[in-house]
Design an enzyme around this catalytic site. Sequence first.
Site, PDB file in Angstrom:
ATOM      1  N   SER A  14       4.491   7.752  -0.110  1.00 42.33           N
ATOM      2  CA  SER A  14       3.773   8.946   0.346  1.00 42.33           C
ATOM      3  C   SER A  14       4.693  10.157   0.265  1.00 42.33           C
ATOM      4  CB  SER A  14       3.287   8.775   1.787  1.00 42.33           C
ATOM      5  OG  SER A  14       2.456   7.648   1.888  1.00 42.33           O
ATOM      6  N   GLY A  53       0.820  -1.203   0.000  1.00 44.50           N
ATOM      7  CA  GLY A  53       0.000   0.000   0.000  1.00 44.50           C
ATOM      8  C   GLY A  53       0.854   1.254   0.000  1.00 44.50           C
ATOM      9  N   LEU A  54       0.165   2.365   0.213  1.00 48.48           N
ATOM     10  CA  LEU A  54       0.841   3.656   0.146  1.00 48.48           C
ATOM     11  C   LEU A  54       1.573   3.915   1.458  1.00 48.48           C
ATOM     12  CD1 LEU A  54       0.707   5.452  -2.312  1.00 48.48           C
ATOM     13  CD2 LEU A  54      -1.156   6.715  -1.235  1.00 48.48           C
ATOM     14  N   HIS A  55       2.769   3.357   1.591  1.00 48.61           N
ATOM     15  CA  HIS A  55       3.468   3.516   2.873  1.00 48.61           C
ATOM     16  C   HIS A  55       4.367   4.748   2.855  1.00 48.61           C
ATOM     17  CE1 HIS A  55       7.027   1.551   1.103  1.00 48.61           C
ATOM     18  NE2 HIS A  55       6.141   0.805   0.488  1.00 48.61           N
ATOM     19  N   MET A  56       5.318   4.769   3.738  1.00 44.98           N
ATOM     20  CA  MET A  56       6.113   5.985   3.966  1.00 44.98           C
ATOM     21  C   MET A  56       6.767   6.535   2.705  1.00 44.98           C
ATOM     22  SD  MET A  56       6.085   6.926   7.173  1.00 44.98           S
ATOM     23  CE  MET A  56       7.605   7.710   7.666  1.00 44.98           C
TER      24      MET A  56
END
Lengths: 582, 93
Positions: free
Chosen positions: B24, B18-21
């Site tokens: 992002s 997913g859209l992790h650190m």
Amino acid sequence: MEIKRGIAVSPGVVPGPALVLGTEDFRIPRRFVSVDAVEIELTRFRTALDSVCGEIAENERLASERLGAQYGAIFTAHLNLARDPKLRDEIEVLIREKTYAPEFASSRVLRRYAKFIQNLGDHYMAERAVDIFDLEKRLLRHLLGEQREELSHITEPVLVLAHNLTPSETASLDPDYVLGFATEVGGHTSHTAILAGALEIPAVVGIGPFLSDVSGGETIIIDGNHGEVIIDPDESTLKRYHDTQVRIKTANEKLEQLGRLESKTADGVSIKLYGNIEFPEEVDHCIQRGAEGVGLYRTEFLYLKDDREPSEEDHFDAYRRVVDPIPDLPVVIRTLDLGAEKFPHSLEELAEVSPNPVLGLRSVRFTLRNLGLFKTQLRAILRAATYGDIRVMFPLVSSMLELRQAKMILSDVMEDLEEEGIPFRRDIQVGMMVEVPSAALLADRFAPEVDFFSIGTNDLIQYTLAVDRANPTVADLYNCADPSILKLIRMVVAAARKHDTPVVVCGQMSGDPTYTAALIGMGIRELSATPFSLPVIKQVVRELTIPQAEEIAAHTECLDVARDVENYLRGELKKILPEILD
Amino acid sequence: MSSSSVCSRDVVVALENGLHMSPSAQIVQTAQRFDCDVRIHKGDKTVDGKSMLDILTLAAQHGTTLTLEASGEGAQEAVDALEKLFVTNFATE
């Protein structure tokens, strides 16, 4: 205002400033700044944030250079967090509009985000909260600079909040400044519970994750009577608790004076009250509160203290310290009852890794498989017993075979001592805990084989209702008032009576005045509870008559639901002791 | 002259975690290069595309459809640049 619920392990209520342990080892010294100082504080915040960004940028550069761009990217992400314009705005608004200290404002905002991310239900993302905590730590370090306070230098009273208190953490705390404890994990036998009980300060454990809601420094209330922690209480709640605190204090002072009065019902039947203790020092608490002995000396702490297994002399010394001040009163020493929670370091090698430790190798099962350790303790008990009325008790007996095995080991130890010419008490009384439903069901068979029963309500409830009360999601299903528990207690009393075997009730239930009348009405004549609760129990005893107690107990038999039983008993308690505090 | 309007486009999160650190951060860095406002919608939730913390609170998992939306100076270019991140699956440059 936010209320967190956990397990009440040590009674009392106390409001005070929060000190959060574990996530960072320093604390926020003040929450607010004066209105005049807002501009200066804003500048201080911006400088600190800029320094943090600079520091992360430097880390990014170093990591990229030395380890490659992929590692650098970790810090790039951190840098983007630190430079987030929204973060800066939100913190500045709190400083400007609410005159929050920059430390408090930063912590507040970052923890709110961290909490939000933790609660998203996405395991991978939840771990990213760590990065936010890391940023908080960096920021606080820059803001506090030299002001950073060491835990061991606390100079004002605080309420200590932690994920789980470790002995090393508590070792550095000055007990004079610790007013209460609250932890995310833990149960009745956790280190926190033990410590709070011994210090007689309120404690709530097993709350579940809540530390991200607290920055430290804000006012909270620990309610060790109801197992609640109230964060940022509103004025009226705070006032209510202050009143409760004063009332409890006055009531306790009054109750302490009861110490010397006899524990007899209004119609003259004597009810023996003993103290439950963890540390030898607590014998003083028992004496102060007029206990007629120690009904349960939990010896686990001897094993938790050091990194090594306690020696026979360690045991012996501890037992002497308990028995010497009260040579004429009974002292029931329970053999090692570990295993439901993590084993201490000293015993780690002997422990099994079990997915379900409560049903695993714990307590007497553990000692029967580790005879060296068991015999060491039994030798010390038998030797110390020559100095007073020490009795031995086996915990968690679940079958006749276990009891017989344990008794056989005790005889072996006696023979050894005899051969070695070491003085010991041969006619020591031997009892067992009735805390597994199988033991309660077969109480009539066990009764002729022991000198006394001690009903351990905590485990009996857990095993009967199949509820792990350290698990916050099902803890509400754990209830002393469940009709099944009362029925088991009745069975044990009836079986014991047939064989003239004395029955003591220990565990939380015996220390809760709500249940005193019902227990006496069911035929219980001996109770063992934390010393703190003895005065109020005695007060209930002195107001009661046996027929009245029997009527109350009989009425509970008509009720099918724990909640109804509890409500009924609370109502009756109010009638018996109208001034009793909630 | 760059465009000045509202522009929006749907993208799918193909990242395994997913859209992790790190992704992002790339979104924020890209968005911040433009003067326009950047918003990201996930269902009925909308966050500021220039705020890292905001994007993290989306918890956009693998397979999530997001709507990128920009308004103002350079909106079209901003959405193009952001879309490219998703299309290339945030490959490091």
